[in-house]
Design a protein around this motif. Sequence first.
Motif, mmCIF file in Angstrom:
data_model
loop_
_atom_site.group_PDB
_atom_site.id
_atom_site.type_symbol
_atom_site.label_atom_id
_atom_site.label_comp_id
_atom_site.label_asym_id
_atom_site.label_seq_id
_atom_site.Cartn_x
_atom_site.Cartn_y
_atom_site.Cartn_z
ATOM 1 N N THR A 87 0.833 -1.209 0.000
ATOM 2 C CA THR A 87 0.000 0.000 0.000
ATOM 3 C C THR A 87 0.866 1.257 0.000
ATOM 4 O O THR A 87 0.556 2.225 -0.685
ATOM 5 C CB THR A 87 -0.961 0.018 1.199
ATOM 6 O OG1 THR A 87 -0.213 0.005 2.412
ATOM 7 C CG2 THR A 87 -1.909 -1.170 1.164
ATOM 8 N N SER A 90 2.407 1.835 -3.445
ATOM 9 C CA SER A 90 1.418 2.386 -4.370
ATOM 10 C C SER A 90 1.376 3.910 -4.259
ATOM 11 O O SER A 90 1.386 4.621 -5.265
ATOM 12 C CB SER A 90 0.036 1.792 -4.091
ATOM 13 O OG SER A 90 -0.933 2.395 -4.923
ATOM 14 N N LYS A 94 2.595 6.482 -7.201
ATOM 15 C CA LYS A 94 1.512 7.232 -7.859
ATOM 16 C C LYS A 94 1.338 8.674 -7.387
ATOM 17 O O LYS A 94 0.659 9.449 -8.053
ATOM 18 C CB LYS A 94 0.193 6.482 -7.677
ATOM 19 C CG LYS A 94 0.160 5.148 -8.393
ATOM 20 C CD LYS A 94 -1.155 4.443 -8.178
ATOM 21 C CE LYS A 94 -1.187 3.106 -8.888
ATOM 22 N NZ LYS A 94 -2.455 2.415 -8.635
#
Length: 176
Positions: A87, A90, A94
């Motif tokens: 997580t 990510s 991003k």
Amino acid sequence: MTRAHTPSIPPVIEADEAEYRDSGVPSTVAIFGHPLHPLLVTFPIAFLTGALGTDVGYWLTGDSFWARASFWLIGVGIVSGLVAAATGMSDFVKIDRVREHSAGWAHMVGNVAALTLSAINFWLRWNDQAGAILPIGLILSLIVATLLAITGWYGAELIYRHKVAVIGYGPNHRPQ
């Protein structure tokens, strides 16, 4: 609504107020707007720092219970750490704001190092849980716990100072 520049308020304070009003960047992994990474990191932090405590317990008592507890805490800490890392990675990949600050890099690199050292610590204990604790297992557990304290500081820096992975509902959301 914008506020006109008032000579009595120094420009530095106005800049701080603008930063304060920045609503932040929501996490890329969230449920109903609530970011999962800050929730998930509590598990590997607890397990891997707990392993330091059980290593000390073994050192002080020589009781093999503490060696087994350390082995399992490290194993579960690695597994839960990989879930938390997915997580966090990510968001790192991003969200530009994470990579723009040294806190984002320190947080990511430090946590990768902590998981790598934990994997080494786990591997060393695989066939001899008690024999691997003194001194190298204890030292590795101490280094990992220290790294987690440091990377936790940087993670808080990202959330509270740079407003990354905050609860976000979009620009039109108004708190009730």
